[in-house]
Design a protein around this motif. Sequence first.
Motif, mmCIF file in Angstrom:
data_model
loop_
_atom_site.group_PDB
_atom_site.id
_atom_site.type_symbol
_atom_site.label_atom_id
_atom_site.label_comp_id
_atom_site.label_asym_id
_atom_site.label_seq_id
_atom_site.Cartn_x
_atom_site.Cartn_y
_atom_site.Cartn_z
ATOM 1 N N ARG A 77 0.855 -1.188 0.000
ATOM 2 C CA ARG A 77 0.000 0.000 0.000
ATOM 3 C C ARG A 77 0.896 1.245 0.000
ATOM 4 O O ARG A 77 1.912 1.290 0.690
ATOM 5 N N TRP B 52 -4.703 1.650 -2.465
ATOM 6 C CA TRP B 52 -4.786 0.202 -2.311
ATOM 7 C C TRP B 52 -5.010 -0.449 -3.668
ATOM 8 O O TRP B 52 -5.978 -0.113 -4.347
ATOM 9 N N SER C 192 -3.735 -5.349 1.953
ATOM 10 C CA SER C 192 -4.462 -5.230 3.218
ATOM 11 C C SER C 192 -3.524 -4.784 4.328
ATOM 12 O O SER C 192 -2.302 -4.826 4.176
ATOM 13 N N THR C 193 -4.129 -4.374 5.440
ATOM 14 C CA THR C 193 -3.358 -3.945 6.598
ATOM 15 C C THR C 193 -3.034 -5.105 7.528
ATOM 16 O O THR C 193 -2.097 -5.015 8.301
ATOM 17 N N HIS D 180 -4.772 -4.816 13.139
ATOM 18 C CA HIS D 180 -3.904 -3.856 13.819
ATOM 19 C C HIS D 180 -4.733 -2.936 14.703
ATOM 20 O O HIS D 180 -5.932 -2.784 14.509
ATOM 21 N N ASP E 260 -8.939 -5.081 10.383
ATOM 22 C CA ASP E 260 -8.152 -5.392 9.202
ATOM 23 C C ASP E 260 -8.900 -4.752 8.039
ATOM 24 O O ASP E 260 -10.101 -4.974 7.871
ATOM 25 N N HIS F 143 0.300 -5.154 15.681
ATOM 26 C CA HIS F 143 -0.272 -6.062 14.684
ATOM 27 C C HIS F 143 -0.651 -7.365 15.374
ATOM 28 O O HIS F 143 -0.022 -7.774 16.351
#
Length: 175
Positions: A57, A75, A80-81, A84, A132, A156
């Motif tokens: 990202r 994105w 994806s993250t 977190h 997420d 995370h």
Amino acid sequence: MSLDLAAETPPHAPDTPPADESPRAPLTPSTLRTVVRELAEQPEQWIHLVRLSTEERWYRRLVADDDHEVWLISWLPGQSTGFHDHGGSRGAFAVALGELEELSLGGPEQGLLIRRVPAGTARAFGPEYVHDVRNTASGPAVTLHAYSPPLGSMAHYDLRAGGLVRTSEEGPEQW
């Protein structure tokens, strides 16, 4: 709100304000939602900054004030993250272009919650929120995120059968 577009990464404010200044109270999630929603409706302020990266990202901080910060994130499909938190900061994000999906835990009665977040939608959350965010669509997405106080850390997590397990923490030096 003014955009600080001159600096790629503005300096962080000191941890303690000078003796003659009192710290500002964090902005509410509702106020942060308004900030990102209004900025998302003004693409002329940020669209020229957006970059798409196949590696990860892409993100850029737009605003760095004492009481909040705003980030612009792009994105590509599949990015994806991961789960977190926001280090105790309140937050909000608005999808300006495209569509994302947000996963969070709804508690023992609800389990995993999956929300579709289309363009024009803004989500806000409190300081304990863990989620997420991911692009499961077929095209790119662009979002604006605001945090108050500004992010100092992010932990995370892995989602396992027993719930979320903290796996790592990062600070501003990684951003």
